[in-house]
Design an enzyme around this catalytic site. Structure first.
Site, PDB file in Angstrom:
ATOM      1  N   HIS A 138     -39.701  35.219  24.681  1.00 55.40           N
ATOM      2  CA  HIS A 138     -40.245  35.192  23.316  1.00 55.40           C
ATOM      3  C   HIS A 138     -39.227  35.769  22.335  1.00 55.40           C
ATOM      4  O   HIS A 138     -39.561  36.048  21.184  1.00 55.40           O
ATOM      5  CB  HIS A 138     -41.521  36.035  23.234  1.00 55.40           C
ATOM      6  CG  HIS A 138     -42.666  35.522  24.044  1.00 55.40           C
ATOM      7  ND1 HIS A 138     -43.104  34.222  23.958  1.00 55.40           N
ATOM      8  CD2 HIS A 138     -43.482  36.133  24.943  1.00 55.40           C
ATOM      9  CE1 HIS A 138     -44.129  34.057  24.776  1.00 55.40           C
ATOM     10  NE2 HIS A 138     -44.382  35.198  25.389  1.00 55.40           N
ATOM     11  N   SER A 259     -57.298  20.827  33.753  1.00 57.39           N
ATOM     12  CA  SER A 259     -56.541  20.832  34.996  1.00 57.39           C
ATOM     13  C   SER A 259     -55.705  22.112  35.111  1.00 57.39           C
ATOM     14  O   SER A 259     -55.658  22.746  36.172  1.00 57.39           O
ATOM     15  CB  SER A 259     -55.667  19.574  35.036  1.00 57.39           C
ATOM     16  OG  SER A 259     -54.583  19.752  35.877  1.00 57.39           O
ATOM     17  N   MET A 260     -55.094  22.530  34.012  1.00 56.27           N
ATOM     18  CA  MET A 260     -54.254  23.743  34.091  1.00 56.27           C
ATOM     19  C   MET A 260     -55.106  24.998  34.261  1.00 56.27           C
ATOM     20  O   MET A 260     -54.715  25.940  34.926  1.00 56.27           O
ATOM     21  CB  MET A 260     -53.347  23.859  32.868  1.00 56.27           C
ATOM     22  CG  MET A 260     -52.088  23.011  33.064  1.00 56.27           C
ATOM     23  SD  MET A 260     -50.784  23.312  31.894  1.00 56.27           S
ATOM     24  CE  MET A 260     -50.462  25.036  31.965  1.00 56.27           C
ATOM     25  N   ARG A 296     -57.357  29.416  27.492  1.00 59.86           N
ATOM     26  CA  ARG A 296     -58.619  29.778  26.842  1.00 59.86           C
ATOM     27  C   ARG A 296     -59.220  28.547  26.180  1.00 59.86           C
ATOM     28  O   ARG A 296     -59.738  27.673  26.835  1.00 59.86           O
ATOM     29  CB  ARG A 296     -58.280  30.898  25.815  1.00 59.86           C
ATOM     30  CG  ARG A 296     -59.434  31.743  25.347  1.00 59.86           C
ATOM     31  CD  ARG A 296     -58.941  32.736  24.309  1.00 59.86           C
ATOM     32  NE  ARG A 296     -58.370  32.083  23.138  1.00 59.86           N
ATOM     33  CZ  ARG A 296     -59.020  31.781  22.024  1.00 59.86           C
ATOM     34  NH1 ARG A 296     -60.279  32.139  21.897  1.00 59.86           N
ATOM     35  NH2 ARG A 296     -58.419  31.176  21.011  1.00 59.86           N
TER      36      ARG A 296
END
Ligand code: A3P
Length: 332
Positions: A138, A259-260, A296
């Site tokens: 990041h 799916s993830m 989420r």
């Protein structure tokens, strides 16, 4: 090389919590920036105390031209992009991806310096990867290794609109970092650029400046949501790979939110579990409904569920200031 100054603002003190505390402003003078970013202005980034011992190590970190970096401001779709990039660069080897977690395949360079109490030595973990290395970070350009500017590894940057990024970061703070306070205090800290990796505006604009470099690909979360297939094609081209329509169909399906979220190799369940044990207050441990999933909501515009009108307006002003004097937009 860096000027380092402790930050002690009321707005920041209200959001300090077990996973992130003792924030510092790390400044790099304009003269030490890479030529492609020099514009007469120094750059700074907010980092936490555990980053200080690794800042110089990262500056001197050895870079290889076949490294593949995925870089974002936190909560802008890093995990999603990492899974896509790793698979595209590894012959769509779904079996191997399932066997080894994303943290192993695509480790987070400055993890040790970004989350208190996590321990380990994330820089060495990345140094020891076999090539081609896949590296998550990041960091803003000013904190990247010097060799990035000469060796020119593959860099894929992903931006996201600040309202959704801040909302996602709030949930991350609450569920990973151990923040128990009101969301308004968190949004205030975000808007005043006091949180780790701030300022958000310089982060995205400095990578935007690099978008025409041949080794840099600039993506947005919103575009990935709008047309993942087009982004898959673009990333394939960038990495010099080519896949059949059926292969891309399979990858697109693999990368869906559902799916993830069900995929243990990249849904970060272990991190969420670690955070519950390490960072949650006793009160939170007792009352926690355990409903949080790292993957989420996965939508554009979900800030509306958490942000009242007053904050929406403040964030709109914040976005306008970032995009005022340039051709960047959060609607791309
Ligand atoms: P939300 O909290 O808004 O749902 P990062 O990986 O940089 O931490 O970003 C996390 C954000 O990316 C979260 O946003 C998460 O739900 C979203 N995300 C993760 N995988 C995704 C996917 N396959 N499709 C869409 N969004 C995804």
């Amino acid at each position: 090389m860096f000027e380092i100054e402790k930050i002690n603002t009321a707005v920041l003190n209200r959001v300090e919590c077990p996973g992130t505390e003792k924030h510092y402003k790390i400044t790099l003078p304009d003269g030490l920036l890479p030529d492609c970013l020099k514009d007469g202005k120094a750059r700074y980034s907010v980092m936490i105390e555990t980053f200080l011992p690794i800042a110089e190590r990262i500056k001197k970190f050895q870079v290889y031209e076949d490294d593949v970096w995925v870089i974002t401001f936190p909560k802008c779709g890093t995990t999603w992009t990492q899974e896509m990039v790793w698979l595209l660069n590894n012959g769509l080897n779904f079996e191997r991806a399932k066997k080894h977690s994303l943290e192993e395949r695509f480790p987070f360079l400055e993890l040790t310096g970004a989350l208190n109490l996590i321990g380990g030595d994330s820089v060495s973990d990345v140094e020891n990867l076999s090539r081609p290395r896949h590296i998550k970070s990041h960091l803003p350009p000013m904190l990247l290794p010097d060799q990035v500017w000469t060796v020119k590894p593959n860099i894929i940057y992903v931006s996201r609109n600040p309202k959704d990024a801040a909302t996602s970061f709030y949930h991350h703070y609450r569920n990973i970092v151990g923040y128990d306070g009101p969301k308004e205090h968190f949004f205030d800290a975000f808007l005043s650029d006091n949180l780790i990796y701030a300022p958000f505006g310089n982060h995205v604009l400095d990578y935007w400046k690099l978008r025409d470099e041949l080794n840099v690909l600039f993506l947005t979360y919103e575009r990935m949501k709008r047309n993942l297939r087009a982004v898959i094609d673009e990333v394939s081209l960038f990495l010099g790979k080519s896949y059949s329509k059926q292969d891309v169909d399979a990858l697109e399906e693999h990368l869906s939110v559902e799916s993830m979220r069900a995929n243990k190799s990249c849904n970060m369940d272990a991190l969420v579990e670690w955070a519950r044990k390490t960072n949650y207050s006793e009160d939170r441990k007792r009352n926690d409904a355990k409903e949080f999933r790292f993957i989420r909501n996965g939508n554009v515009g979900s800030y509306r569920e958490d942000m009242n009108e007053k904050y929406v307006e403040q964030f709109n002003d914040y976005e306008k200031k970032i995009t005022a004097d340039n051709d960047f937009s959060f609607n791309m």
